[in-house]
Design a protein around this motif. Sequence first.
Motif, short mmCIF file in Angstrom:
data_model
loop_
_atom_site.label_atom_id
_atom_site.label_comp_id
_atom_site.label_asym_id
_atom_site.label_seq_id
_atom_site.Cartn_x
_atom_site.Cartn_y
_atom_site.Cartn_z
N ALA A 51 -15.81 8.99 -4.97
CA ALA A 51 -16.23 8.15 -6.19
C ALA A 51 -16.46 6.51 -5.85
O ALA A 51 -16.89 5.88 -6.67
CB ALA A 51 -15.77 8.24 -7.40
N GLY A 52 -15.48 6.03 -4.94
CA GLY A 52 -15.58 4.55 -4.41
C GLY A 52 -14.37 3.88 -4.66
O GLY A 52 -14.40 2.79 -4.65
N ARG A 53 -13.10 4.37 -5.46
CA ARG A 53 -11.91 4.01 -5.47
C ARG A 53 -11.36 3.73 -3.98
O ARG A 53 -11.36 4.72 -3.04
CB ARG A 53 -11.19 4.83 -6.37
N ARG A 54 -10.73 2.51 -3.86
CA ARG A 54 -10.37 2.16 -2.61
C ARG A 54 -8.52 2.36 -2.69
O ARG A 54 -7.81 1.73 -3.45
CB ARG A 54 -10.46 0.61 -2.16
N ARG A 55 -8.10 3.06 -1.54
CA ARG A 55 -6.93 3.57 -1.47
C ARG A 55 -5.93 2.25 -1.08
O ARG A 55 -6.33 1.51 0.17
CB ARG A 55 -6.50 4.79 -0.67
N VAL A 56 -4.83 1.78 -1.41
CA VAL A 56 -4.39 0.69 -1.05
C VAL A 56 -2.81 0.77 -0.62
O VAL A 56 -2.06 -0.01 -0.15
CB VAL A 56 -4.24 -0.83 -1.97
N GLY A 57 -2.21 2.07 -0.90
CA GLY A 57 -0.94 2.41 -0.60
C GLY A 57 -0.32 3.62 -1.43
O GLY A 57 -1.10 4.32 -1.63
N ASP A 84 -7.87 -0.58 -7.91
CA ASP A 84 -8.26 -0.69 -9.31
C ASP A 84 -6.95 -0.35 -10.40
O ASP A 84 -6.88 -0.77 -11.51
CB ASP A 84 -9.18 -0.04 -9.82
N MET A 85 -5.88 -0.28 -9.81
CA MET A 85 -4.53 -0.04 -10.51
C MET A 85 -3.81 -1.39 -10.68
O MET A 85 -3.19 -1.56 -11.40
CB MET A 85 -3.73 1.01 -9.80
N ALA A 86 -4.19 -2.39 -9.67
CA ALA A 86 -3.66 -3.65 -9.78
C ALA A 86 -3.98 -4.46 -10.79
O ALA A 86 -5.26 -4.81 -11.13
CB ALA A 86 -3.82 -4.28 -8.37
N VAL A 87 -2.83 -5.17 -11.65
CA VAL A 87 -3.09 -6.14 -12.76
C VAL A 87 -2.35 -7.40 -12.11
O VAL A 87 -1.27 -7.43 -11.67
CB VAL A 87 -2.52 -5.53 -13.86
N GLY A 96 -5.58 -0.07 -24.29
CA GLY A 96 -6.73 1.15 -24.25
C GLY A 96 -6.93 1.92 -23.14
O GLY A 96 -7.63 2.88 -23.41
N ARG A 97 -6.64 1.19 -22.00
CA ARG A 97 -6.64 1.85 -20.62
C ARG A 97 -5.73 3.02 -20.46
O ARG A 97 -6.19 3.76 -19.79
CB ARG A 97 -6.77 1.02 -19.58
N LEU A 98 -4.60 2.86 -21.14
CA LEU A 98 -3.72 3.93 -21.07
C LEU A 98 -3.54 4.84 -21.97
O LEU A 98 -3.98 4.82 -22.99
CB LEU A 98 -2.35 3.09 -20.74
N LEU A 99 -2.53 6.00 -21.76
CA LEU A 99 -2.47 7.09 -22.66
C LEU A 99 -1.21 6.83 -23.55
O LEU A 99 -1.07 6.61 -24.67
CB LEU A 99 -2.59 8.67 -21.91
N GLN A 100 0.05 6.94 -22.63
CA GLN A 100 1.05 6.86 -23.13
C GLN A 100 2.04 6.16 -22.07
O GLN A 100 3.00 6.61 -21.65
CB GLN A 100 1.73 8.01 -23.43
N PHE A 163 0.05 -1.28 -11.81
CA PHE A 163 0.84 -2.04 -11.44
C PHE A 163 0.67 -3.51 -11.18
O PHE A 163 -0.42 -4.00 -11.17
CB PHE A 163 1.27 -1.50 -10.05
N VAL A 164 1.78 -4.34 -11.41
CA VAL A 164 2.05 -5.83 -11.53
C VAL A 164 2.67 -6.25 -10.49
O VAL A 164 4.09 -5.75 -10.36
CB VAL A 164 2.03 -6.33 -12.85
N LEU A 165 2.28 -7.30 -9.42
CA LEU A 165 3.17 -7.72 -8.36
C LEU A 165 3.51 -9.29 -8.92
O LEU A 165 2.64 -9.94 -9.42
CB LEU A 165 2.44 -7.52 -7.13
N GLY A 166 4.71 -9.59 -8.47
CA GLY A 166 4.87 -10.92 -8.58
C GLY A 166 4.19 -11.92 -7.35
O GLY A 166 3.50 -11.21 -6.67
N ASN A 167 4.44 -13.16 -7.51
CA ASN A 167 3.47 -13.72 -6.60
C ASN A 167 4.24 -14.72 -5.77
O ASN A 167 3.74 -15.73 -4.71
CB ASN A 167 2.64 -14.86 -7.44
N GLN A 168 5.46 -14.33 -5.46
CA GLN A 168 6.24 -15.23 -4.45
C GLN A 168 6.97 -14.31 -3.56
O GLN A 168 8.08 -13.60 -3.72
CB GLN A 168 7.37 -16.18 -5.11
N PRO A 169 6.38 -13.88 -2.39
CA PRO A 169 6.93 -12.98 -1.45
C PRO A 169 8.07 -13.57 -0.63
O PRO A 169 8.40 -14.86 -0.54
CB PRO A 169 5.56 -13.07 -0.32
N ARG A 170 9.10 -12.42 -0.30
CA ARG A 170 10.24 -12.66 0.10
C ARG A 170 10.44 -11.84 1.32
O ARG A 170 10.01 -10.47 1.44
CB ARG A 170 11.46 -12.35 -0.80
N SER A 171 11.05 -12.32 2.43
CA SER A 171 11.34 -11.66 3.71
C SER A 171 12.63 -10.78 3.38
O SER A 171 13.30 -11.24 2.50
CB SER A 171 11.81 -12.81 4.66
N LEU A 172 12.63 -9.52 3.97
CA LEU A 172 13.87 -8.84 3.79
C LEU A 172 15.16 -9.41 4.23
O LEU A 172 16.00 -9.16 3.72
CB LEU A 172 13.57 -7.68 4.51
#
Length: 264
Positions: A51-57, A84-87, A96-100, A163-172
Motif C-alpha cells: 500500500a506504499g508504507r516505507r519500512r525504516v527499521g 509514517d510512525m515517526a513524529v 485520535g490517531r491512537l486507540l489506547q 515513535f519520537v526521536l531526540g535531535n542530538q545524536p551521540r556516539s556509543l
Amino acid sequence: MSDVARAARLLRTAYETRTPVAPLRGNLLPVGDVDTAYRVQQEQVAQWEAAGRRRVGAKIGLTSSAVQRAFGVYQPDFGVLFADMAVPDGTEIDTGRLLQPRVEAEVAFVLGADLPFPQVTPADVIRATDYVLPAIEIVDSRIAGWDISIVDTVADNASAGLFVLGNQPRSLSDVDLRLAGMVLEHAGEPLSVGAGAACLGNPVHAVAWLAQTLAGTGTPLAAGDLVLSGALGPMVPVTAGATYEARISGMGSVRACFSPEETA
C-alpha cells in the motif's frame, strides 16, 4: 481464507478504524504459537508495504525479565517500524490517531553498516552503530483493553504505534548505555524510572539479539536502519493533552506531546 489471513485482516481493520478487537489467542490463533503470530505480522507488513508504507527499521519488545516472566516467555519479540510512525520531537500528536496509547523511554540505534551475520556479537553492533538517540515509543495495542499474550502482541506488530526521536545524536563511545539512567516525567513528576541495564542487561545486547534473529529470517538489519532497542522502565498510559519528557543520562531528552481529546 486461513486463520492467519483472518487475523491479519482483523488487526488491519482495527488499525484503520481505530476500533480494538478481542484477543486472538485461543480464537483464531493457538495459545503460545509464536511462529504463527509472526506469520500474521508478516502478512500485515506485506500488505502495508504494497500500500506504499516505507519500512525504516524495527522495534524490540519484551526486553525486561519481569515482563518476560509475566508473559511466560524467555526471549524478546520484534515488530516493524514504518516512516509514517515517526513524529518530530515536541510536535503535537493527534491523540485520535491512537486507540489506547502508552509511552516508554528507549535508546534508538541508527546503523551505519549492515548486520547480515547468522551470529552477531555486541562488538558487531558497536562497530555497525552510527549513533544513538533518546526515544519515546508510543505503544498502542489493537487488542481491546490491552488483554494481550505474547501471541497477541507479536501478531499485532509488537504493539507498535508511533515513535519520537531526540535531535542530538551521540556516539556509543560517549555514553555507557548499561549505566545510563532514565526518567520519564509529566509536568515535572517522574512517572517511570529505569536504566539501560533493564534492557536485556544493555541495549546493545538487545540489538545483537534482533540482528541475529532477523539474519536468520533472511531479512537482516542494514545500514540506515533504525532500531528501538526496548524500554528502560515501565510504560505509562497516555492522558490526552499531556506532554511526556524522557531524559537519559549522557544522551539528552525527547518529548511526546499529545493533543486534547476535543481536538483529536
